[in-house]
Design a protein around this motif. Structure first.
Motif, mmCIF file in Angstrom:
data_model
loop_
_atom_site.group_PDB
_atom_site.id
_atom_site.type_symbol
_atom_site.label_atom_id
_atom_site.label_comp_id
_atom_site.label_asym_id
_atom_site.label_seq_id
_atom_site.Cartn_x
_atom_site.Cartn_y
_atom_site.Cartn_z
ATOM 1 N N LEU A 1 2.626 8.236 -5.964
ATOM 2 C CA LEU A 1 1.968 9.530 -6.141
ATOM 3 C C LEU A 1 3.019 10.631 -6.261
ATOM 4 C CD1 LEU A 1 -1.003 9.261 -3.595
ATOM 5 C CD2 LEU A 1 -1.054 8.943 -6.090
ATOM 6 N N GLN A 2 4.135 10.461 -5.543
ATOM 7 C CA GLN A 2 5.242 11.413 -5.642
ATOM 8 C C GLN A 2 5.942 11.283 -7.001
ATOM 9 O OE1 GLN A 2 5.958 13.686 -3.162
ATOM 10 N NE2 GLN A 2 4.149 12.892 -2.090
ATOM 11 N N ARG A 3 6.093 10.048 -7.472
ATOM 12 C CA ARG A 3 6.766 9.813 -8.751
ATOM 13 C C ARG A 3 6.021 10.426 -9.925
ATOM 14 N NH1 ARG A 3 7.690 4.273 -10.538
ATOM 15 N NH2 ARG A 3 9.895 4.277 -10.973
ATOM 16 N N ARG A 4 4.712 10.505 -9.796
ATOM 17 C CA ARG A 4 3.899 11.004 -10.913
ATOM 18 C C ARG A 4 3.998 12.521 -11.082
ATOM 19 N NH1 ARG A 4 -1.420 7.569 -9.099
ATOM 20 N NH2 ARG A 4 -0.563 5.479 -9.493
ATOM 21 N N THR A 5 4.395 13.208 -10.018
ATOM 22 C CA THR A 5 4.402 14.672 -10.070
ATOM 23 C C THR A 5 5.808 15.269 -10.128
ATOM 24 O OG1 THR A 5 4.323 14.774 -7.653
ATOM 25 C CG2 THR A 5 2.218 14.805 -8.831
ATOM 26 N N ARG A 6 6.834 14.464 -9.842
ATOM 27 C CA ARG A 6 8.192 15.008 -9.848
ATOM 28 C C ARG A 6 9.194 13.866 -9.965
ATOM 29 N NH1 ARG A 6 10.432 14.970 -4.533
ATOM 30 N NH2 ARG A 6 9.015 14.023 -3.007
ATOM 31 N N LYS A 7 10.453 14.209 -10.186
ATOM 32 C CA LYS A 7 11.489 13.198 -10.312
ATOM 33 C C LYS A 7 11.931 12.737 -8.932
ATOM 34 C CE LYS A 7 15.898 12.187 -12.545
ATOM 35 N NZ LYS A 7 17.024 12.704 -13.361
ATOM 36 N N VAL A 8 11.656 11.498 -8.621
ATOM 37 C CA VAL A 8 12.020 10.943 -7.326
ATOM 38 C C VAL A 8 12.349 9.458 -7.508
ATOM 39 C CG1 VAL A 8 9.619 10.398 -6.733
ATOM 40 C CG2 VAL A 8 11.290 10.670 -4.915
ATOM 41 N N THR A 9 13.295 8.967 -6.740
ATOM 42 C CA THR A 9 13.681 7.561 -6.787
ATOM 43 C C THR A 9 13.020 6.815 -5.637
ATOM 44 O OG1 THR A 9 15.820 8.123 -7.768
ATOM 45 C CG2 THR A 9 15.621 5.949 -6.743
ATOM 46 N N VAL A 10 12.397 5.680 -5.937
ATOM 47 C CA VAL A 10 11.708 4.877 -4.922
ATOM 48 C C VAL A 10 12.473 3.577 -4.712
ATOM 49 C CG1 VAL A 10 9.603 3.596 -4.364
ATOM 50 C CG2 VAL A 10 9.454 5.872 -5.402
ATOM 51 N N GLY A 11 12.722 3.234 -3.438
ATOM 52 C CA GLY A 11 13.447 2.012 -3.119
ATOM 53 C C GLY A 11 12.743 1.172 -2.073
ATOM 54 N N GLY B 1 0.811 -1.207 0.000
ATOM 55 C CA GLY B 1 0.000 0.000 0.000
ATOM 56 C C GLY B 1 0.845 1.258 0.000
ATOM 57 N N ARG B 2 1.965 1.215 0.725
ATOM 58 C CA ARG B 2 2.846 2.387 0.774
ATOM 59 C C ARG B 2 3.533 2.616 -0.573
ATOM 60 N NH1 ARG B 2 1.823 6.237 2.991
ATOM 61 N NH2 ARG B 2 3.950 6.989 3.307
ATOM 62 N N ILE B 3 3.829 1.539 -1.298
ATOM 63 C CA ILE B 3 4.432 1.698 -2.629
ATOM 64 C C ILE B 3 3.513 2.521 -3.523
ATOM 65 C CG2 ILE B 3 5.078 0.473 -4.747
ATOM 66 C CD1 ILE B 3 6.142 -1.788 -2.971
ATOM 67 N N GLU B 4 2.218 2.271 -3.415
ATOM 68 C CA GLU B 4 1.248 3.057 -4.187
ATOM 69 C C GLU B 4 1.309 4.530 -3.791
ATOM 70 O OE1 GLU B 4 -0.437 1.910 -6.706
ATOM 71 O OE2 GLU B 4 0.354 -0.112 -6.401
ATOM 72 N N GLN B 5 1.440 4.788 -2.495
ATOM 73 C CA GLN B 5 1.544 6.177 -2.036
ATOM 74 C C GLN B 5 2.841 6.825 -2.509
ATOM 75 O OE1 GLN B 5 -0.924 7.914 -0.333
ATOM 76 N NE2 GLN B 5 -2.083 6.083 -0.907
ATOM 77 N N PHE B 6 3.924 6.072 -2.483
ATOM 78 C CA PHE B 6 5.198 6.604 -2.965
ATOM 79 C C PHE B 6 5.093 7.010 -4.437
ATOM 80 C CE2 PHE B 6 7.748 3.741 0.185
ATOM 81 C CZ PHE B 6 7.309 4.526 1.237
ATOM 82 N N GLY C 1 7.171 -2.024 -11.853
ATOM 83 C CA GLY C 1 7.404 -0.749 -12.519
ATOM 84 C C GLY C 1 7.213 0.449 -11.621
ATOM 85 N N LYS C 2 6.984 0.197 -10.330
ATOM 86 C CA LYS C 2 6.720 1.285 -9.384
ATOM 87 C C LYS C 2 7.877 1.504 -8.419
ATOM 88 C CE LYS C 2 1.781 0.214 -9.594
ATOM 89 N NZ LYS C 2 0.593 -0.260 -8.852
ATOM 90 N N VAL C 3 8.928 0.688 -8.563
ATOM 91 C CA VAL C 3 10.085 0.756 -7.671
ATOM 92 C C VAL C 3 11.352 0.798 -8.519
ATOM 93 C CG1 VAL C 3 11.390 -0.481 -5.908
ATOM 94 C CG2 VAL C 3 8.893 -0.448 -5.795
ATOM 95 N N ASP C 4 12.295 1.656 -8.120
ATOM 96 C CA ASP C 4 13.538 1.830 -8.879
ATOM 97 C C ASP C 4 14.696 1.020 -8.315
ATOM 98 O OD1 ASP C 4 12.452 4.057 -10.581
ATOM 99 O OD2 ASP C 4 12.269 4.992 -8.609
ATOM 100 N N VAL C 5 14.669 0.777 -6.993
ATOM 101 C CA VAL C 5 15.778 0.103 -6.325
ATOM 102 C C VAL C 5 15.230 -0.962 -5.378
ATOM 103 C CG1 VAL C 5 17.662 0.370 -4.663
ATOM 104 C CG2 VAL C 5 17.348 2.074 -6.468
#
Length: 433
Positions: free
Chosen positions: A66-76, A59-64, A93-97
């Protein structure tokens, strides 16, 4: 500097790991932020012990994102869930690391590559990695208590447990590095340290056993309180107990997971001790340390558990009279021996009912334990303002019981003496001496 935001889930070991991660990243131009909105890197240090922990992370990955959709951010995604699910997480496809517990030294390079659009995964487990020389960046907001990891991994391979598969084989950290870190905490104004391991009693570095390590640390930082977790009933020795008795700054509290009161269940869980052995260890603790609190873990509804097995767990709880307990119903973990060999055949409604019965019993036992403390005086380390009133402070005594009292003169990190006037099942209600 790039800003990194980390959410930590699960056990104290994960908290300690997050502090190591912050230290590693700080050497490569990253700084910690408590705001997810301003972070360049958003990560979760995860737990896989129970299914609901993993569902929460999903569930938190989905929330993270939301940040990726609006700006450049790396999710791990880091830690045990990353180790267990591996490529499955990256393929969303929702996680970078994706980084397992033994790959944190590689995080700076992985984050750099991910920022260039190259997804990264490293879940290689190590037989040597202990992060021994890294000084963690502490995250305790009050600066009172610190965690020190003394070992990593586990060799017990209990049939229900995923930890050996997510944290690897057991290895002990160099004892001198542990003492060095304890001394750093002391000079950094910390007042309490907790020595952490999946099974601290099996710690061994050369001829330094866990009992010897306890004594060395207690004598190196005599003004600090020392705690440890977790002990294994089959391994905790009389030498550990006598070391505790000989050093007043080692807290009088042992967390001794039992998991079940039924010998049939214990054998099926591969716990390597019997009900009788466990009760004998409890008797020995109380013989050597009469004022020691004992807490435990228990699993309700393990594979094929009968009403008779359940009743044996309830009777063991009554016989021991635990001061507190962490109580859960069985959650099958993919890849474990239980998942491969046994059928998860106890209906969820039965698991829930049995768990509720254990909780109700433990609530009564906790209240009985706390009532015995009324009239006693304890030395308490102030942790901060209580949750219910700005005019009250809270902190734990040596037995790890939470105390609350009216006080506006002291602050976090102070040590005070209190007298217990009343109690609830969770808290000792005190007055300041």
């Amino acid at each position: 500097m790039k800003k990194v935001y980390i959410e930590t889930y699960g056990c104290q070991m994960n908290v300690a790991d997050t502090e190591v991660i912050f230290s590693i990243l700080s050497e490569h131009g990253y700084e910690r932020t408590l705001s997810i909105e301003e972070a360049d890197v958003i990560m979760a240090n995860t737990c896989s012990v129970r299914d609901n922990a993993e569902q929460r992370i999903k569930g938190r990955i989905e929330q993270f994102n939301l940040q990726r959709r609006t700006r450049k951010v790396t999710v791990g995604i880091l830690g045990c869930m990353a180790e267990r699910m591996k490529e499955e997480i990256l393929q969303t496809g929702k996680v970078d690391v994706v980084a397992g517990p033994d790959s944190y030294r590689n995080l700076p390079a992985m984050l750099e590559a991910a920022a260039e659009g190259k997804p990264q995964i490293n879940v290689t487990l190590s037989r040597e990695e202990t992060y021994a020389e890294i000084s963690p960046i502490r995250t305790d907001k009050n600066g009172v208590s610190a965690f020190i990891s003394i070992m990593r991994g586990c060799n017990n391979v209990c049939s229900y447990c995923v930890v050996p598969f997510t944290r690897g084989a057991e290895r002990s950290r160099n004892w001198r590095s542990i003492v060095r870190e304890a001394c750093e905490c002391s000079t950094g104004w910390y007042k309490e340290i907790t020595l952490l391991g999946q099974n601290v009693d099996s710690y061994c570095d050369g001829d330094v056993t866990f009992a010897k390590l306890l004594a060395i640390v207690a004598e190196a930082v005599p003004r600090m309180r020392i705690r440890f977790s977790t002990s294994n009933p089959q391994d905790i020795s009389d030498e550990v107990l006598t070391t505790m008795a000989d050093h007043p700054n080692i807290c009088r509290h042992i967390h001794l997971p039992v998991q079940s009161g039924s010998n049939r269940m214990l054998e099926k869980m591969r716990r390597r001790y019997t009900r009788e052995w466990y009760l004998a260890r409890v008797d020995r603790i109380r013989e050597i340390l009469p004022d020691c609190a004992i807490t435990t873990d228990v699993i309700a509804g393990f594979c094929s558990e009968t009403e008779e097995d359940h009743m044996e767990t309830l009777s063991l709880f009554r016989e021991v009279g635990f001061d507190a307990a962490y109580m859960f119903y069985y959650s099958e973990r993919p890849g474990t021996l239980a998942a491969r060999k046994f059928k998860d055949d106890v209906p969820i409604e039965v698991k829930t009912r049995r768990l509720e019965e254990i909780i109700a019993l433990q609530n009564r036992l906790s209240l009985e334990s706390n009532r015995k403390d009324i009239g006693k005086r304890f030395e308490v380390l102030v942790e901060g303002v209580s949750r219910k009133s700005d005019t009250e402070l809270c902190g734990r005594n040596s037995q790890n019981k939470m105390c609350v009292w009216a006080d506006t003169a002291h602050r976090a990190g102070d040590t005070v003496e209190v007298e217990v006037c009343d109690c609830t099942q969770a808290t000792l209600l005190c007055r300041l001496i």
